[in-house]
Design a protein around this motif. Structure first.
Motif, PDB file in Angstrom:
ATOM      1  N   GLU A 112      89.778  67.801  54.425  1.00  0.00           N
ATOM      2  CA  GLU A 112      90.170  68.897  53.537  1.00  0.00           C
ATOM      3  C   GLU A 112      90.373  68.401  52.111  1.00  0.00           C
ATOM      4  O   GLU A 112      90.791  67.263  51.895  1.00  0.00           O
ATOM      5  CB  GLU A 112      91.469  69.549  54.021  1.00  0.00           C
ATOM      6  CG  GLU A 112      91.330  70.269  55.349  1.00  0.00           C
ATOM      7  CD  GLU A 112      92.653  70.845  55.822  1.00  0.00           C
ATOM      8  OE1 GLU A 112      92.633  71.974  56.336  1.00  0.00           O
ATOM      9  OE2 GLU A 112      93.680  70.166  55.683  1.00  0.00           O
ATOM     10  N   PHE A 132      97.573  73.306  46.590  1.00  0.00           N
ATOM     11  CA  PHE A 132      96.714  74.254  47.296  1.00  0.00           C
ATOM     12  C   PHE A 132      95.592  73.519  48.011  1.00  0.00           C
ATOM     13  O   PHE A 132      95.188  72.433  47.594  1.00  0.00           O
ATOM     14  CB  PHE A 132      96.051  75.231  46.309  1.00  0.00           C
ATOM     15  CG  PHE A 132      97.001  76.034  45.492  1.00  0.00           C
ATOM     16  CD1 PHE A 132      97.424  77.285  45.921  1.00  0.00           C
ATOM     17  CD2 PHE A 132      97.472  75.563  44.271  1.00  0.00           C
ATOM     18  CE1 PHE A 132      98.290  78.045  45.158  1.00  0.00           C
ATOM     19  CE2 PHE A 132      98.343  76.315  43.505  1.00  0.00           C
ATOM     20  CZ  PHE A 132      98.751  77.562  43.949  1.00  0.00           C
ATOM     21  N   LYS A 133      95.053  74.146  49.054  1.00  0.00           N
ATOM     22  CA  LYS A 133      93.760  73.712  49.571  1.00  0.00           C
ATOM     23  C   LYS A 133      92.726  74.199  48.567  1.00  0.00           C
ATOM     24  O   LYS A 133      92.819  75.325  48.085  1.00  0.00           O
ATOM     25  CB  LYS A 133      93.483  74.349  50.930  1.00  0.00           C
ATOM     26  CG  LYS A 133      94.121  73.664  52.087  1.00  0.00           C
ATOM     27  CD  LYS A 133      93.594  74.261  53.381  1.00  0.00           C
ATOM     28  CE  LYS A 133      94.281  73.636  54.564  1.00  0.00           C
ATOM     29  NZ  LYS A 133      93.839  74.232  55.820  1.00  0.00           N
ATOM     30  N   ARG A 134      91.732  73.371  48.273  1.00  0.00           N
ATOM     31  CA  ARG A 134      90.735  73.769  47.264  1.00  0.00           C
ATOM     32  C   ARG A 134      89.947  74.998  47.687  1.00  0.00           C
ATOM     33  O   ARG A 134      89.535  75.781  46.843  1.00  0.00           O
ATOM     34  CB  ARG A 134      89.779  72.606  46.979  1.00  0.00           C
ATOM     35  CG  ARG A 134      90.334  71.627  45.981  1.00  0.00           C
ATOM     36  CD  ARG A 134      89.266  70.756  45.356  1.00  0.00           C
ATOM     37  NE  ARG A 134      88.513  70.015  46.329  1.00  0.00           N
ATOM     38  CZ  ARG A 134      88.620  68.719  46.538  1.00  0.00           C
ATOM     39  NH1 ARG A 134      89.491  68.014  45.857  1.00  0.00           N
ATOM     40  NH2 ARG A 134      87.888  68.111  47.430  1.00  0.00           N
ATOM     41  N   ASN A 135      89.729  75.188  48.995  1.00  0.00           N
ATOM     42  CA  ASN A 135      88.937  76.337  49.442  1.00  0.00           C
ATOM     43  C   ASN A 135      89.797  77.574  49.696  1.00  0.00           C
ATOM     44  O   ASN A 135      89.290  78.602  50.137  1.00  0.00           O
ATOM     45  CB  ASN A 135      88.122  75.992  50.695  1.00  0.00           C
ATOM     46  CG  ASN A 135      89.006  75.634  51.874  1.00  0.00           C
ATOM     47  OD1 ASN A 135      90.226  75.611  51.766  1.00  0.00           O
ATOM     48  ND2 ASN A 135      88.387  75.327  52.995  1.00  0.00           N
ATOM     49  N   ASP A 136      91.121  77.491  49.421  1.00  0.00           N
ATOM     50  CA  ASP A 136      91.999  78.649  49.590  1.00  0.00           C
ATOM     51  C   ASP A 136      93.160  78.530  48.601  1.00  0.00           C
ATOM     52  O   ASP A 136      94.201  77.965  48.911  1.00  0.00           O
ATOM     53  CB  ASP A 136      92.526  78.705  51.033  1.00  0.00           C
ATOM     54  CG  ASP A 136      93.480  79.870  51.255  1.00  0.00           C
ATOM     55  OD1 ASP A 136      93.520  80.784  50.399  1.00  0.00           O
ATOM     56  OD2 ASP A 136      94.189  79.860  52.273  1.00  0.00           O
ATOM     57  N   SER A 138      94.871  81.000  47.423  1.00  0.00           N
ATOM     58  CA  SER A 138      95.720  82.197  47.464  1.00  0.00           C
ATOM     59  C   SER A 138      97.167  81.867  47.827  1.00  0.00           C
ATOM     60  O   SER A 138      98.093  82.494  47.332  1.00  0.00           O
ATOM     61  CB  SER A 138      95.151  83.220  48.446  1.00  0.00           C
ATOM     62  OG  SER A 138      95.099  82.672  49.748  1.00  0.00           O
ATOM     63  N   GLN A 139      97.378  80.891  48.695  1.00  0.00           N
ATOM     64  CA  GLN A 139      98.732  80.527  49.131  1.00  0.00           C
ATOM     65  C   GLN A 139      98.961  79.033  48.927  1.00  0.00           C
ATOM     66  O   GLN A 139      98.172  78.222  49.398  1.00  0.00           O
ATOM     67  CB  GLN A 139      98.917  80.843  50.625  1.00  0.00           C
ATOM     68  CG  GLN A 139      99.058  82.301  50.939  1.00  0.00           C
ATOM     69  CD  GLN A 139     100.446  82.828  50.569  1.00  0.00           C
ATOM     70  OE1 GLN A 139     101.160  82.241  49.773  1.00  0.00           O
ATOM     71  NE2 GLN A 139     100.815  83.941  51.150  1.00  0.00           N
ATOM     72  N   ARG A 141     100.182  75.361  49.689  1.00  0.00           N
ATOM     73  CA  ARG A 141     100.516  74.583  50.890  1.00  0.00           C
ATOM     74  C   ARG A 141     101.780  73.772  50.670  1.00  0.00           C
ATOM     75  O   ARG A 141     102.365  73.263  51.621  1.00  0.00           O
ATOM     76  CB  ARG A 141      99.371  73.622  51.238  1.00  0.00           C
ATOM     77  CG  ARG A 141      98.068  74.305  51.526  1.00  0.00           C
ATOM     78  CD  ARG A 141      98.143  75.069  52.807  1.00  0.00           C
ATOM     79  NE  ARG A 141      96.950  75.883  52.963  1.00  0.00           N
ATOM     80  CZ  ARG A 141      96.781  76.728  53.947  1.00  0.00           C
ATOM     81  NH1 ARG A 141      97.719  76.896  54.845  1.00  0.00           N
ATOM     82  NH2 ARG A 141      95.691  77.444  54.028  1.00  0.00           N
TER      83      ARG A 141
END
Length: 198
Positions: A112, A132-136, A138-139, A141
Motif C-alpha cells: 500500500e 491517508f492511503k494514496r488510493n483513498d 476520503s478518510q 488512516r
C-alpha cells in the motif's frame, strides 16, 4: 526491519520516539550519534553497542514479540526487536517542505502507498498530522493533534505508524494462515471420520 525504542521514563514516551533500521550497523551509528559517543571511539572495528543475551521480552502492548535490551557496556540504551518485522523492508522516507512551512511524506508499506501531512491548522490554532492511503484520500488512516512541526517529530510519528501498521498486517496475515490451516485439518479429520464409519 529492526525496531528500536530508547530507554525512557515510561512506555508511551519511549514509543513516541521509536526508530526503524535496516541493519544493526545503522542502529549502531544512530546510537553513537544520538548519545554523542564519538569521543570514546578509538577504532572503526570497535564494537560500540552490545546486545543483551537475556531472554526475549514478549511485549503485547506494542506487538514486539522478540524484544531485547541493547546496551553500551552494561548501560541499557533501549530495547530493540529484529525478528517481529524481519520480512518487511523499511520504507524510504523522503520528507518535503511545503510553501506554508508544513511537511509532507509519501511512502510504500508492503502493498500500500501512504501520504502524510504535518502542519499548523490556521482554523484551530494547533498543529495537525494526518495520513491517508494514496488510493483513498476520503478518510484519514491516522490523525494526531499538537505534533511539533519539526522533521524529527514527523519521522517519529511516521515510524510509529509504520511499525504499528506493519505489525497489524503481519498479525492479520498470520490469523488468515492459521484459519486456512485449521480448515484443512478439519476437512482432513472429517474425511478420515467418514472413512472409518463406512
Amino acid at each position: 526491519m529492526i525496531l528500536f525504542r530508547p530507554r525512557a521514563a515510561d512506555f508511551q514516551t519511549a514509543m513516541r520516539q521509536i526508530q526503524l533500521f535496516d541493519s544493526f550497523n545503522e542502529m549502531d551509528d544512530y546510537l553513537i550519534d544520538y548519545h554523542n559517543l564519538h569521543n570514546i571511539i578509538t577504532s572503526q572495528e570497535q564494537v560500540y553497542t552490545t546486545f543483551s543475551h537475556s531472554d526475549e521480552l514478549r511485549d503485547s502492548k506494542s506487538g514486539w514479540l522478540h524484544s531485547r535490551y541493547i546496551c553500551l557496556g552494561n548501560i541499557p540504551l533501549g530495547i530493540y526487536d529484529s525478528k517481529t518485522l524481519d520480512p518487511i523492508k523499511k520504507p524510504h522516507l523522503e520528507i518535503e517542505t511545503d510553501p506554508q512551512g508544513g511537511l509532507k511524506c509519501q511512502f510504500d508499506l508492503i502493498d500500500e502507498g501512504f501520504i502524510f501531512f504535518l502542519g499548523n491548522d490556521q482554523w484551530y490554532g494547533q498543529s495537525k498530522l494526518v495520513g491517508f492511503k494514496r488510493n483513498d484520500m476520503s478518510q484519514p488512516r491516522c490523525r494526531k493533534d499538537n505534533v511539533p512541526v519539526t522533521r524529527q517529530d514527523f519521522i517519529y510519528a511516521l515510524n510509529y505508524f509504520i511499525a504499528s501498521q506493519a505489525i497489524k498486517k503481519l498479525e492479520a496475515q498470520k490469523k488468515r494462515q492459521d484459519a486456512i490451516q485449521l480448515m484443512k485439518e478439519q476437512r482432513k479429520n472429517h474425511g478420515q471420520g467418514k472413512t472409518s464409519l463406512c
